[in-house]
Motif scaffolding. Sequence first.
Motif, mmCIF file in Angstrom:
data_model
loop_
_atom_site.group_PDB
_atom_site.id
_atom_site.type_symbol
_atom_site.label_atom_id
_atom_site.label_comp_id
_atom_site.label_asym_id
_atom_site.label_seq_id
_atom_site.Cartn_x
_atom_site.Cartn_y
_atom_site.Cartn_z
ATOM 1 N N UNK B 1 5.200 7.400 -37.402
ATOM 2 C CA UNK B 1 6.203 7.475 -36.334
ATOM 3 C C UNK B 1 7.009 6.174 -36.270
ATOM 4 N N UNK B 2 7.824 5.938 -37.283
ATOM 5 C CA UNK B 2 8.641 4.734 -37.297
ATOM 6 C C UNK B 2 9.838 4.874 -36.378
ATOM 7 N N UNK B 3 10.254 3.777 -35.745
ATOM 8 C CA UNK B 3 11.357 3.862 -34.778
ATOM 9 C C UNK B 3 12.705 4.010 -35.459
ATOM 10 N N UNK B 4 12.732 3.791 -36.773
ATOM 11 C CA UNK B 4 14.008 3.929 -37.473
ATOM 12 C C UNK B 4 14.242 5.363 -37.949
ATOM 13 N N UNK B 5 13.186 6.157 -37.884
ATOM 14 C CA UNK B 5 13.311 7.549 -38.327
ATOM 15 C C UNK B 5 14.384 8.281 -37.516
ATOM 16 N N UNK B 9 14.823 9.055 -33.420
ATOM 17 C CA UNK B 9 15.966 8.552 -32.653
ATOM 18 C C UNK B 9 16.713 9.693 -31.972
ATOM 19 N N UNK B 10 16.847 10.800 -32.685
ATOM 20 C CA UNK B 10 17.563 11.953 -32.141
ATOM 21 C C UNK B 10 16.807 12.539 -30.946
ATOM 22 N N UNK B 12 14.602 10.994 -29.015
ATOM 23 C CA UNK B 12 14.625 10.061 -27.881
ATOM 24 C C UNK B 12 15.980 10.074 -27.195
ATOM 25 N N UNK B 13 17.029 10.160 -27.992
ATOM 26 C CA UNK B 13 18.372 10.207 -27.427
ATOM 27 C C UNK B 13 18.533 11.448 -26.542
ATOM 28 N N UNK B 14 18.048 12.566 -27.036
ATOM 29 C CA UNK B 14 18.148 13.822 -26.288
ATOM 30 C C UNK B 14 17.378 13.734 -24.971
ATOM 31 N N UNK B 15 16.185 13.150 -25.021
ATOM 32 C CA UNK B 15 15.371 13.013 -23.811
ATOM 33 C C UNK B 15 16.043 12.060 -22.825
ATOM 34 N N UNK B 16 16.587 11.007 -23.366
ATOM 35 C CA UNK B 16 17.317 10.038 -22.571
ATOM 36 C C UNK B 16 18.440 10.699 -21.787
#
Lengths: 193, 193
Positions: B1-5, B9-10, B12-16
Amino acid sequence: MRTTDLRVMKTKQALHNALLTLLSQKPLEQISIAEICREAKVNRGTFYLHYEQKEGLFEEYFQEIMEDLYQSYEEPYRAVTTLDTNHLDPNTIRIFHHIERFKMFYRIVFSKNVPLTYYYMLFDGIYSLLKRDISTHHVHQMEDHISIDYYSAYQANAIIGLIIQWYRGDFSDSVTMLNKQLAAILKNVRSGE
Amino acid sequence: MRTTDLRVMKTKQALHNALLTLLSQKPLEQISIAEICREAKVNRGTFYLHYEQKEGLFEEYFQEIMEDLYQSYEEPYRAVTTLDTNHLDPNTIRIFHHIERFKMFYRIVFSKNVPLTYYYMLFDGIYSLLKRDISTHHVHQMEDHISIDYYSAYQANAIIGLIIQWYRGDFSDSVTMLNKQLAAILKNVRSGE
DNA sequence: GATTTTAATGAACAGATGTTCAATATCTAA
DNA sequence: TTAGATATTGAACATCTGTTCATTAAAATC
């Protein structure tokens, strides 16, 4: 739902005891409402008749603790007739003694997953005590454009700041140490550079 | 689960975005994890892959806000070469500006049903900024038995005390008013009786 | 571009939450 | 002591929580 009703008192007492029992086993956030009710042998629906969350139950418990805070604060007033209340006197406020006495409890209050409600209960308690003193003793000598409300909030929360620092060291420093810190800070800040 | 994946990112952005959308409709405590996931069109299991509670998601949001606080604080340092940092100068600290800018956000942070975590994030931010200044500028002129940690905690939380009072009046006072209050309090407390 | 790695999904689970309701038990007041 | 008031109960319900797992989809790496 009168508070004098024996049925209500019995129910609340049972829930109270259940919470304390469970708190000795695990942190508040890991205790469910269902669990408290099972322990108290009270119907879950009855719980919601009196409280919205388990936090409300804990809040009632807090009221008793706050009683002790008020008494701790009044104590020096009873002992000494005339009191030098020019600025907060760390020897007269017994707040740190009070925290020390209930540190098991305050470990919960300051834990990060708990709602702000308890923090505000402590804040309001200290705030109102300080405000009373500030209003009666300091008002004449204060810059007249200082709002007493802001000033009281400032002072009250500053003291809680010390308590937070104390808590984060798991209350390992002594009450005396805390009193000295407060005394030194007030002295230092007043004397200027 | 790398943060650059990119997938992470997609997600997390959606949840955000979903959280922000929902926050504009109702308070945080009325928003469920299931709801956020429905809104974000993200599987609920995926949420738990990244966060434990909805609070963790909100916490990430807080990080960005804190970035602004740090910048607000540094700002005067960039403008002026030599700065008079004898005691906290309310004109140089831009904390109230920062709070004002994000007051929608801080209304959540200071609401009573929210966990203490956010309070501590704000506290730690202010604490570390003050401590840095206190360590470099005030250490030589301070009573030597004052712990810098306690002193910083005291000052940081005192300022938050003002913010709490401000918040309780729904931030209706102006930033200028707050700055003046802080200036007056620091001046008053220093001059003594 | 093919292969490997790994994040996301959907389904299913036991348990918790918050609410409603009629039936029952228990208190209060007359 | 009785009649009226009301707190408590148990059952049921939809929804949420937290977790597991095999399957699928999408990235990273070569």
